[in-house]
Design an enzyme around this catalytic site. Structure first.
Site, short mmCIF file in Angstrom:
data_model
loop_
_atom_site.label_atom_id
_atom_site.label_comp_id
_atom_site.label_asym_id
_atom_site.label_seq_id
_atom_site.Cartn_x
_atom_site.Cartn_y
_atom_site.Cartn_z
N GLY A 80 -2.03 -6.73 -0.04
CA GLY A 80 -2.43 -8.11 0.22
C GLY A 80 -2.72 -8.44 1.66
O GLY A 80 -3.63 -9.20 1.97
N GLY A 87 0.78 -1.22 0.00
CA GLY A 87 0.00 0.00 0.00
C GLY A 87 0.81 1.27 0.00
O GLY A 87 0.49 2.23 -0.70
N THR A 88 1.88 1.31 0.78
CA THR A 88 2.68 2.54 0.86
C THR A 88 3.30 2.88 -0.50
O THR A 88 3.25 4.03 -0.95
CB THR A 88 3.77 2.40 1.93
OG1 THR A 88 3.15 2.26 3.20
CG2 THR A 88 4.68 3.63 1.95
N THR A 99 12.24 -6.81 -10.07
CA THR A 99 11.92 -8.21 -10.29
C THR A 99 10.62 -8.56 -9.58
O THR A 99 10.45 -8.26 -8.39
CB THR A 99 13.05 -9.10 -9.76
OG1 THR A 99 14.26 -8.78 -10.44
CG2 THR A 99 12.73 -10.57 -9.97
N CYS A 145 2.57 7.34 16.77
CA CYS A 145 3.71 7.71 17.61
C CYS A 145 4.83 8.21 16.70
O CYS A 145 5.29 7.48 15.84
CB CYS A 145 4.18 6.51 18.43
SG CYS A 145 5.40 6.91 19.67
N ASN A 176 -9.07 4.09 7.79
CA ASN A 176 -8.47 2.98 8.52
C ASN A 176 -8.66 3.08 10.02
O ASN A 176 -8.53 2.09 10.73
CB ASN A 176 -6.98 2.88 8.21
CG ASN A 176 -6.25 4.18 8.50
OD1 ASN A 176 -6.52 5.21 7.90
ND2 ASN A 176 -5.30 4.14 9.42
#
Length: 401
Positions: free
Chosen positions: A204, A68-69, A241, A337, A155
């Site tokens: 995932g 995701g990042t 890859t 944090c 989230n």
């Protein structure tokens, strides 16, 4: 342990483990031209086609990433740079202030280092961006907007945004739109083609797949400047890859998430409602954050079925978390944090929650392994834990005074 932190990551499905184990035994680099390479490439393309079918996309729109990042960074920075390259006057990015830090931090970087102007879209008390809010922000100067980025589902508090409506507004001004759908997949009716977004982030490990593999669904009509350079894989958008086994595991997990979504969402919503009702009965002054979840947004619930975000006045979220953890119950706080300094949730602050109240938040998130026993375990512990946390907070306040 009682695991109530599925929004952070969810256990890997046995079917995913089985598929990945078989794939790792075969080997081969999907970019190689010999027999093993061609076999690996075939497995990747079969997974790509499966993912495209399940997500309402074309296979050519599936770009594999590390998660995701990376997908958020590639979409936001890549589209911004491409739009500025075409027209240097397009320097404004419109975004929700409740985005995940994978979006917020790249926005901050683009502002500090590449001249981006950030336009924050106001959210309501539930943390939702409305179409008229986006329309008004665009109307200030449609010509200077590079892109719009709004997450599909939050989230922390679970609020669902009207992505289809927002995309229609953006496209009316010929502006591309990205959405982070990491939390939405598996709980909401996610369909890339129907939602209208030009770019969508998926990972995932939120749906029982492996950690370290995800994808960016990217329309062929949208230009992106790569953030990684090398072998030119994935349409030249994302070099590197390919993780064949991870991609296969991702496809299996997404197929499971989509096939079981309706039944699973109904079950999780029932567990969530039991959790909220039980906690509010046992503990005084509990506040439920986010949308009540009684309406529909884009054909799905207005709140994630597996999300319960609660605030406990008079408590520190970190204290509650550790006290619950000592009793074998795992959840998360609504705060991040940074450099070792606890800070209240940026999501809650954007929703107008006072800073002191925002510090007493906990997020309980349910997933495919959740059971009635998990909820019962929490209800058996929450009363004494909150009582102890409140006494500790009062003692601390007396010492400071």
């Amino acid at each position: 342990m009682t695991y109530l932190d599925h929004a952070a990551t969810t256990p890997v499905l046995p079917s995913v483990v089985e598929a990945m184990t078989a794939a790792m035994a075969q080997g081969g680099n999907a970019s190689s031209l010999h027999t093993s390479g061609r076999a690996a490439r075939r497995r990747v393309e079969e997974a790509r086609e499966s993912l495209a079918r399940d997500l309402g996309a074309r296979p050519s729109e599936v770009i594999f990433t590390s998660g995701g990042t990376e997908s958020d960074n590639l979409a936001v920075a890549g589209i911004y740079r491409a739009r500025v390259r075409e027209n240097p006057g397009r320097c404004r990015i419109l975004a929700s202030p409740t985005e995940h830090h994978a979006v917020l931090d790249v926005l901050e970087y683009l502002e500090q280092c590449e001249g981006a102007v950030l336009g924050w879209l106001e959210v309501d008390d539930y943390g939702r961006v409305h179409a008229d809010t986006l329309a008004a922000a665009i109307a200030e100067n449609p010509a200077d907007v590079a892109l719009v980025t709004v997450m599909w589902a939050n989230n922390e508090v679970g609020t669902v945004n009207p992505i289809r409506e927002l995309a229609q507004v953006a496209h009316g001004a010929k502006i591309p739109m990205h959405t982070d759908a990491v939390q939405a997949l598996g709980q909401l009716p996610v369909d890339f083609g129907r939602c209208g977004a030009d770019a969508m982030t998926i990972t995932g490990h939120k749906v029982g797949g492996p950690t370290g593999v995800g994808l960016l669904l990217l329309s062929r009509e949208v230009s992106v400047v790569p953030i990684l350079h090398g072998g030119g894989q994935e349409r030249g958008v994302r070099s590197g890859t390919l993780d064949v086994a991870g991609i296969i595991g991702l496809a299996v997990a997404v197929a499971d998430a989509q096939a079981n979504r309706v039944e699973r969402a109904l079950f999780l919503a029932g567990l969530r409602d039991d959790l909220i009702a039980g906690v509010t009965e046992l503990v005084e002054d509990v506040v439920v954050a986010g949308d009540p979840g009684q309406s529909l947004v884009d054909g799905g619930p207005s709140r994630l079925p597996g999300n319960a975000h609660l605030r406990f006045p008079g408590c520190e979220g970190d204290s509650l978390l550790m006290l619950l953890d000592a009793r074998g119950i795992e959840c998360s706080t609504g705060s991040a944090c940074t450099a070792g300094v606890a800070r209240p949730s940026h999501v809650l602050l954007a929703m107008g929650v006072p800073e002191q109240e925002a510090r007493g938040a906990l997020r309980f998130s349910l997933g495919h392994t959740s059971t009635e026993a998990d909820v019962a375990a929490l209800l058996g512990a929450i009363g004494p834990v909150v009582e102890r946390a409140r006494k500790a907070a009062m003692a601390g306040a007396r010492r400071r005074s």
